[in-house]
Design an enzyme around this catalytic site. Sequence first.
Site, PDB file in Angstrom:
ATOM      1  N   ARG A  58       0.847  -1.207   0.000  1.00 47.18           N
ATOM      2  CA  ARG A  58       0.000   0.000   0.000  1.00 47.18           C
ATOM      3  C   ARG A  58       0.877   1.249   0.000  1.00 47.18           C
ATOM      4  O   ARG A  58       0.561   2.254  -0.625  1.00 47.18           O
ATOM      5  CB  ARG A  58      -0.973   0.002   1.193  1.00 47.18           C
ATOM      6  CG  ARG A  58      -1.832   1.251   1.244  1.00 47.18           C
ATOM      7  CD  ARG A  58      -3.082   1.171   2.119  1.00 47.18           C
ATOM      8  NE  ARG A  58      -3.006   0.239   3.220  1.00 47.18           N
ATOM      9  CZ  ARG A  58      -2.326   0.417   4.366  1.00 47.18           C
ATOM     10  NH1 ARG A  58      -1.646   1.526   4.572  1.00 47.18           N
ATOM     11  NH2 ARG A  58      -2.317  -0.508   5.312  1.00 47.18           N
ATOM     12  N   TYR A 111     -16.466  17.106 -15.558  1.00 50.50           N
ATOM     13  CA  TYR A 111     -16.959  15.729 -15.513  1.00 50.50           C
ATOM     14  C   TYR A 111     -18.001  15.600 -14.393  1.00 50.50           C
ATOM     15  O   TYR A 111     -17.755  16.049 -13.260  1.00 50.50           O
ATOM     16  CB  TYR A 111     -15.768  14.807 -15.257  1.00 50.50           C
ATOM     17  CG  TYR A 111     -16.119  13.357 -15.119  1.00 50.50           C
ATOM     18  CD1 TYR A 111     -16.527  12.619 -16.222  1.00 50.50           C
ATOM     19  CD2 TYR A 111     -16.048  12.716 -13.889  1.00 50.50           C
ATOM     20  CE1 TYR A 111     -16.845  11.274 -16.096  1.00 50.50           C
ATOM     21  CE2 TYR A 111     -16.365  11.373 -13.755  1.00 50.50           C
ATOM     22  CZ  TYR A 111     -16.770  10.661 -14.868  1.00 50.50           C
ATOM     23  OH  TYR A 111     -17.084   9.343 -14.741  1.00 50.50           O
ATOM     24  N   ASP A 183      -8.017  18.881 -14.756  1.00 48.76           N
ATOM     25  CA  ASP A 183      -8.334  17.503 -15.151  1.00 48.76           C
ATOM     26  C   ASP A 183      -7.941  17.398 -16.618  1.00 48.76           C
ATOM     27  O   ASP A 183      -8.623  17.927 -17.494  1.00 48.76           O
ATOM     28  CB  ASP A 183      -9.830  17.246 -14.937  1.00 48.76           C
ATOM     29  CG  ASP A 183     -10.256  15.841 -15.343  1.00 48.76           C
ATOM     30  OD1 ASP A 183      -9.519  15.194 -16.120  1.00 48.76           O
ATOM     31  OD2 ASP A 183     -11.329  15.402 -14.898  1.00 48.76           O
ATOM     32  N   LYS A 208      -8.862   6.473 -19.461  1.00 48.77           N
ATOM     33  CA  LYS A 208      -9.204   6.974 -20.778  1.00 48.77           C
ATOM     34  C   LYS A 208      -7.987   6.909 -21.710  1.00 48.77           C
ATOM     35  O   LYS A 208      -7.542   5.831 -22.019  1.00 48.77           O
ATOM     36  CB  LYS A 208      -9.782   8.390 -20.644  1.00 48.77           C
ATOM     37  CG  LYS A 208     -10.815   8.526 -19.504  1.00 48.77           C
ATOM     38  CD  LYS A 208     -12.072   7.712 -19.677  1.00 48.77           C
ATOM     39  CE  LYS A 208     -12.912   7.602 -18.425  1.00 48.77           C
ATOM     40  NZ  LYS A 208     -13.256   8.850 -17.771  1.00 48.77           N
TER      41      LYS A 208
HETATM   42  C1  PLP Z   1     -13.751   9.287 -16.485  1.00 49.06           C
HETATM   43  C2  PLP Z   1     -13.394  10.629 -16.029  1.00 49.06           C
HETATM   44  C3  PLP Z   1     -13.134  10.899 -14.675  1.00 49.06           C
HETATM   45  C4  PLP Z   1     -13.305   9.864 -13.592  1.00 49.06           C
HETATM   46  O1  PLP Z   1     -12.361   8.845 -13.709  1.00 49.06           O
HETATM   47  P1  PLP Z   1     -12.639   7.307 -13.306  1.00 49.06           P
HETATM   48  O2  PLP Z   1     -11.381   6.632 -13.744  1.00 49.06           O
HETATM   49  O3  PLP Z   1     -13.853   6.851 -14.046  1.00 49.06           O
HETATM   50  O4  PLP Z   1     -12.850   7.277 -11.823  1.00 49.06           O
HETATM   51  C5  PLP Z   1     -12.753  12.184 -14.341  1.00 49.06           C
HETATM   52  N1  PLP Z   1     -12.627  13.155 -15.277  1.00 49.06           N
HETATM   53  C6  PLP Z   1     -12.877  12.939 -16.578  1.00 49.06           C
HETATM   54  C7  PLP Z   1     -12.723  14.042 -17.559  1.00 49.06           C
HETATM   55  C8  PLP Z   1     -13.264  11.673 -17.000  1.00 49.06           C
HETATM   56  O5  PLP Z   1     -13.522  11.466 -18.289  1.00 49.06           O
END
Ligand code: PLP
Length: 400
Positions: A58, A111, A183, A208
């Site tokens: 961890r 998001y 982000d 992604k």
């Molecule tokens: C998918 C996504 C998230 C969240 O991420 P997870 O891996 O699904 O927890 C945050 N910001 C954006 C822009 C996303 O596309």
Amino acid sequence: MTTHSTMPEPSTDFATTAVHAGQEFDPTTGAVIPPVYFTTTFVQDGIGGFRGGYEYARGGNPTRDSLQTLLAALEGGDRAFSFASGLAAEDTLLRAILKPGDHVLMGNDVYGGSHRLVNRVFAPWGVELSTVEMMSLDGVRAALRPTTRVVWLETPSNPLMKITDIAAVAEIAHAAGAIVVVDNTFASPYLQQPIALGADVVMHSTTKYLGGHSDVLGGALVVKDDTVIVGADGAAESLADRVAFLQFAVGAVSGPMDAWLTIRGIKTLAVRMDRHSSNAQTIAEKLVGHPKIGAVYYPGLPDHPGHELAARQMKHFGGMISLQLADGPAARKFAESTKLFQLAESLGGVESLMCYPAEMTHASVKGTSLEVPDSVVRLSVGIEGVDDLLGDLLGALEQL
Ligand SMILES: *Cc1c(COP(=O)(O)O)cnc(C)c1O
């Protein structure tokens, strides 16, 4: 950890960094690909005698470290931290910075899950949230409060592909004493590097584009060593140290297989993003003016309101397009009519995906300031042949 004098010199070319940073070959066997360390614990040479600096997984695992080194190099940050999901990364970051009474300012089209995390998890603990149109710098200035600790933005935004001036927002937010979080999931570090533009923290859903193959969930934070927060005792504390502590103390870490799959995906990030971007550019240009399309939201189009800014801030314009149907109610049917573009949440994989935000990705923000018009569909343009992709979209439009 063993380092080798035979390693190539660090490169400033992104594509080289993506293949090599943090990826030393295995010194005991010569294996080009470092092993995946499926171990939760590490032998001690006497109590407290840690051979490689590792104790319990961890707190640290060599495969996770290898991913973290790679992520920090790609974003031009000092340290990176990898998590089990994007939202786990966001949660850890917000815990590191916020206390009751603090205010978070978010873009009005972030998001949906990021908004939900603050609105429904942190707000009940006394954190305040408001949203603002980040494209308006005057709006951002007016929305800041003395208690604002975090300014959270996404560019290009989801799903309307609005472009925010990262450098300008960072300057305004810093003058107010807030930390700027970008982000960077939609752009990926290949297209856009927010830290160089003045952001303090880059957050990713590595699920992604970084992972890139729709087969592994993950999240990441990239931070700088000199970002300082107000610690629990009121004294200044390094954000990087606080995040490192919480990654260990809260424990939302990525497992070794997840970390390794993400590393494997990242090696092809540069070539994938080039292809995602060129496919999306072609599709966006071909759909402009189609009688059944009311609007094409893509920053690579010259009349997109953020085009010039995106051209300055990004290398290419990315693989995400949103479409507004001329006949609004037809959007839902269109989303269900394509074949190659599969109807699914998520984005950033090699395969093309179709999304109907109002009832899918953005269902959780219905009735809030983030609500998405129900005439809009979102495309995650994959790396397939562009003629096949176009044919699929045009065929589905014809049938409406
Ligand atoms: C998918 C996504 C998230 C969240 O991420 P997870 O891996 O699904 O927890 C945050 N910001 C954006 C822009 C996303 O596309």
